[in-house]
Design a protein around this motif. Sequence first.
Motif, short mmCIF file in Angstrom:
data_model
loop_
_atom_site.label_atom_id
_atom_site.label_comp_id
_atom_site.label_asym_id
_atom_site.label_seq_id
_atom_site.Cartn_x
_atom_site.Cartn_y
_atom_site.Cartn_z
N GLY A 43 41.05 42.75 47.96
CA GLY A 43 40.08 43.76 47.58
C GLY A 43 40.10 44.95 48.51
N SER A 131 30.13 35.90 39.23
CA SER A 131 30.04 36.83 40.35
C SER A 131 30.34 36.14 41.68
CB SER A 131 28.66 37.48 40.39
OG SER A 131 28.50 38.39 39.31
N TRP A 137 36.39 39.10 46.83
CA TRP A 137 37.29 40.22 46.54
C TRP A 137 36.53 41.54 46.61
CZ3 TRP A 137 38.36 44.53 43.88
CH2 TRP A 137 39.70 44.93 43.75
N VAL A 138 35.35 41.59 45.96
CA VAL A 138 34.57 42.83 45.94
C VAL A 138 34.05 43.16 47.34
CG1 VAL A 138 32.54 43.96 44.96
CG2 VAL A 138 33.94 42.47 43.52
N PHE A 141 36.74 44.99 49.01
CA PHE A 141 36.79 46.37 48.50
C PHE A 141 35.70 47.20 49.17
CE2 PHE A 141 35.90 49.84 45.63
CZ PHE A 141 37.12 50.17 45.08
N GLN A 142 34.50 46.66 49.25
CA GLN A 142 33.38 47.37 49.89
C GLN A 142 33.69 47.64 51.37
OE1 GLN A 142 29.73 45.16 50.69
NE2 GLN A 142 28.53 46.83 49.81
N LEU A 166 31.34 47.29 40.00
CA LEU A 166 31.96 46.36 40.93
C LEU A 166 30.92 45.62 41.77
CD1 LEU A 166 35.11 48.10 42.49
CD2 LEU A 166 35.06 46.08 41.02
N TYR A 167 29.96 46.39 42.29
CA TYR A 167 29.01 45.83 43.24
C TYR A 167 27.97 44.92 42.57
CZ TYR A 167 30.87 49.04 46.77
OH TYR A 167 31.69 49.69 47.66
N HIS A 169 28.66 42.27 41.54
CA HIS A 169 29.12 40.95 41.94
C HIS A 169 28.76 40.64 43.40
CE1 HIS A 169 31.15 40.72 38.14
NE2 HIS A 169 31.88 41.79 38.41
N LEU A 200 37.18 44.21 36.34
CA LEU A 200 37.50 44.62 37.71
C LEU A 200 38.81 45.41 37.74
CD1 LEU A 200 37.26 42.43 40.89
CD2 LEU A 200 39.42 43.52 40.32
#
Length: 249
Positions: A43, A131, A137-138, A141-142, A166-167, A169, A200
């Motif tokens: 992510g 979620s 993974w998210v 990304f964050q 995305l968020y 999750h 996603l």
Amino acid sequence: MQATPSTKPPTQDLTDAEFAELDDLLAATPEPFEPLDAVMLDGYLCGVLVQPVLIEPDAWLPHVFDFEGRPLPDDADPVWRERTRTLIQRRHAALTRTLAEDGWFDPLILEPDDFNPPRTDDPAASLNPVSQALMPWVAGFQHALECFPDLLELPEAAVDLALARLYRHLPAQTDEEREVVATLAKEHPLPTLDDAIEDLIVIVADLSDLTRERRFKVETVRRDEPKVGRNDPCPCGSGRKFKQCHGKG
């Protein structure tokens, strides 16, 4: 005889065995550093790739081995370091290629049976099973957006909507976030893990398309004044040739 230029084959993506190896290598990062695991790394790399600016490996790699981005010590095992970096950069290259060529990629997501469910006192316990599977993974990304906020600074409503999708999750922290999650669940439900993974992928591909022009924009350097020839009069007004005045050296 003239040699025919060779075409370099595309970088091969990691195999399942290499993903597992990479996860073990990251877990072996020396203390007190706090590395990402392989899923969060995946992510994180996507969060780096969709930025409106190109980010060099020397800038994003330290945040893989440590959340705070502290550089590894000089005495870290060179064999371990090189192998880990090689696998990370191969995955980065493969993601770069597939996003650019196909507008698609295969995220590294654990099936619900492959991870331990959160404890009841863990904020992740408030998430639905779909979620919970996507959360690592998210979160990676964050992490990329927290390290490199250029994407967040774009005045684009499409970016805000994509990040909200995305968020959803991640565990909601405020009443406003809970309201956004509830609205998305009603207007854009994701009943299965396959649905959520496809969503996603589409979000990341859309963000990549949205920022591509900015990411690869080349600024043209322009002169404020016409170039002066060495035999032209010096623009300082001395009356001498440029090469005999300010053009010396």
